[in-house]
Design a protein around this motif. Structure first.
Motif, mmCIF file in Angstrom:
data_model
loop_
_atom_site.group_PDB
_atom_site.id
_atom_site.type_symbol
_atom_site.label_atom_id
_atom_site.label_comp_id
_atom_site.label_asym_id
_atom_site.label_seq_id
_atom_site.Cartn_x
_atom_site.Cartn_y
_atom_site.Cartn_z
ATOM 1 N N VAL A 110 0.836 -1.205 0.000
ATOM 2 C CA VAL A 110 0.000 0.000 0.000
ATOM 3 C C VAL A 110 0.868 1.251 0.000
ATOM 4 O O VAL A 110 0.613 2.203 -0.756
ATOM 5 N N SER A 111 1.896 1.257 0.831
ATOM 6 C CA SER A 111 2.786 2.420 0.910
ATOM 7 C C SER A 111 3.473 2.694 -0.418
ATOM 8 O O SER A 111 3.663 3.851 -0.802
ATOM 9 N N MET A 112 3.832 1.636 -1.138
ATOM 10 C CA MET A 112 4.517 1.807 -2.426
ATOM 11 C C MET A 112 3.532 2.210 -3.526
ATOM 12 O O MET A 112 3.766 3.177 -4.258
ATOM 13 N N CYS A 113 2.451 1.464 -3.641
ATOM 14 C CA CYS A 113 1.527 1.678 -4.762
ATOM 15 C C CYS A 113 0.742 2.975 -4.637
ATOM 16 O O CYS A 113 0.349 3.567 -5.645
ATOM 17 N N ASP A 114 0.517 3.426 -3.396
ATOM 18 C CA ASP A 114 -0.227 4.665 -3.209
ATOM 19 C C ASP A 114 0.552 5.868 -3.727
ATOM 20 O O ASP A 114 -0.021 6.932 -3.966
ATOM 21 N N LEU A 115 1.872 5.707 -3.882
ATOM 22 C CA LEU A 115 2.716 6.789 -4.376
ATOM 23 C C LEU A 115 2.780 6.847 -5.899
ATOM 24 O O LEU A 115 3.276 7.818 -6.469
ATOM 25 N N ILE A 116 2.284 5.814 -6.568
ATOM 26 C CA ILE A 116 2.384 5.748 -8.029
ATOM 27 C C ILE A 116 1.234 6.541 -8.658
ATOM 28 O O ILE A 116 0.064 6.197 -8.462
ATOM 29 N N PRO A 117 1.520 7.597 -9.403
ATOM 30 C CA PRO A 117 0.437 8.338 -10.090
ATOM 31 C C PRO A 117 -0.236 7.442 -11.114
ATOM 32 O O PRO A 117 0.416 6.637 -11.781
ATOM 33 N N GLY A 118 -1.550 7.586 -11.212
ATOM 34 C CA GLY A 118 -2.282 6.754 -12.162
ATOM 35 C C GLY A 118 -1.770 6.908 -13.583
ATOM 36 O O GLY A 118 -1.701 5.940 -14.337
ATOM 37 N N ILE A 119 -1.380 8.134 -13.945
ATOM 38 C CA ILE A 119 -0.940 8.384 -15.319
ATOM 39 C C ILE A 119 0.328 7.593 -15.657
ATOM 40 O O ILE A 119 0.580 7.266 -16.815
ATOM 41 N N ALA A 120 1.123 7.252 -14.610
ATOM 42 C CA ALA A 120 2.344 6.475 -14.851
ATOM 43 C C ALA A 120 2.023 5.042 -15.243
ATOM 44 O O ALA A 120 2.867 4.353 -15.825
ATOM 45 N N LEU A 121 0.804 4.578 -14.923
ATOM 46 C CA LEU A 121 0.409 3.209 -15.237
ATOM 47 C C LEU A 121 -0.312 3.093 -16.577
ATOM 48 O O LEU A 121 -0.701 1.994 -16.968
#
Length: 258
Positions: free
Chosen positions: A98-109
């Motif tokens: 959760v700590s890692m994925c919550d930092l990933i902007p949606g646009i990066a995916l």
């Protein structure tokens, strides 16, 4: 004067003041008219969007996508967060995820979504789920951690199993945090949905984001502002018409929140 009436008047006065200021700035011609349209032009674009450009259909399509993504995202967050209560090992791993994925902007995916799912509604729902599941999980886990130890000891003393503890103790005690997570997830999902539609719109995802992109391409700035107003209206209806009513009739009524 009633507090609710006073707050409503303050909001109305603020909105009217913003509209007056907008029209004054338009009259002063500080910016070219093509970049800063009048309220009248925005109003005409608003009507045209619904009567001639099928914005209503696009709004319904966008809402259907966000509802699907929210349902899946909330369900996943509840399941994984509940498992983290049962297993300390799972909690350690999932909390890190959760700590890692919550930092990933949606646009990066977006490149990942295109390669895995393709361009279209499926990729947009994927983006909505990503926007919801992590903040929702964080709120649920924080809510579970805030449950008083006394409640857990009472539950264990009467023989509740881990699963029954979740449904009988953790979830009821953490409801305000869970609801707060849903509100945060909705806001992030709404922004993620529109951003994704602006990119995937040409692939058949004809939603609100596509409409904004289409109006921008046609240099219809009045149309862009018109659809922004639609976005704000939908957000306000959900916030004040749904979330606030639920809070007032449940958590505040029960004394669980201020």
């Amino acid at each position: 004067m009633n507090k609710n009436i006073k707050n409503s008047l303050v909001k109305i006065i603020f909105i009217v003041s913003v509209l007056i200021l907008w029209q004054v700035l338009y009259t002063l011609k500080i910016w070219p008219e093509i970049l800063f349209p009048s309220l009248g032009d925005i109003g005409k674009a608003f009507v045209t969007a619904f009567t001639e450009r099928e914005l209503g259909t696009m709004v319904l399509h966008s809402l259907s996508l966000i509802i699907k993504g929210l349902i899946v995202g909330i369900a996943l967050a509840l399941v994984f967060s509940s498992l983290s209560v049962i297993s300390e090992t799972f909690y350690t791993i999932y909390n890190m995820i959760v700590s890692m994925c919550d930092l990933i902007p949606g646009i990066a995916l977006i490149p990942v979504a295109i390669l895995w799912i393709g361009v279209g509604d499926g990729a947009i729902i994927f983006m909505v789920i990503h926007a919801v599941v992590w903040p929702m999980s964080r709120s649920i886990i924080d809510g579970f951690n805030a449950v008083p130890e006394l409640y857990l000891e009472v539950g264990r003393n009467i023989g509740l199993s881990p699963v029954k503890l979740i449904f009988g103790v953790f979830l009821p005690a953490a409801l305000p945090r869970i609801f707060s997570g849903i509100k945060v997830g909705w806001a992030r999902a709404w922004r993620g949905l529109i951003s994704a539609e602006m990119i995937f719109g040409g692939g058949g995802a004809l939603g609100i984001g596509y409409f904004i992109q289409d109006r921008r391409t046609n240099t219809d700035i009045a149309g862009v502002f018109a659809v922004i107003i639609v976005i704000v209206i939908i957000g306000m209806v959900v916030e004040y018409g749904i979330f606030r009513n639920i809070e007032n009739k449940t958590f505040r009524k029960w004394g669980m929140t201020r």
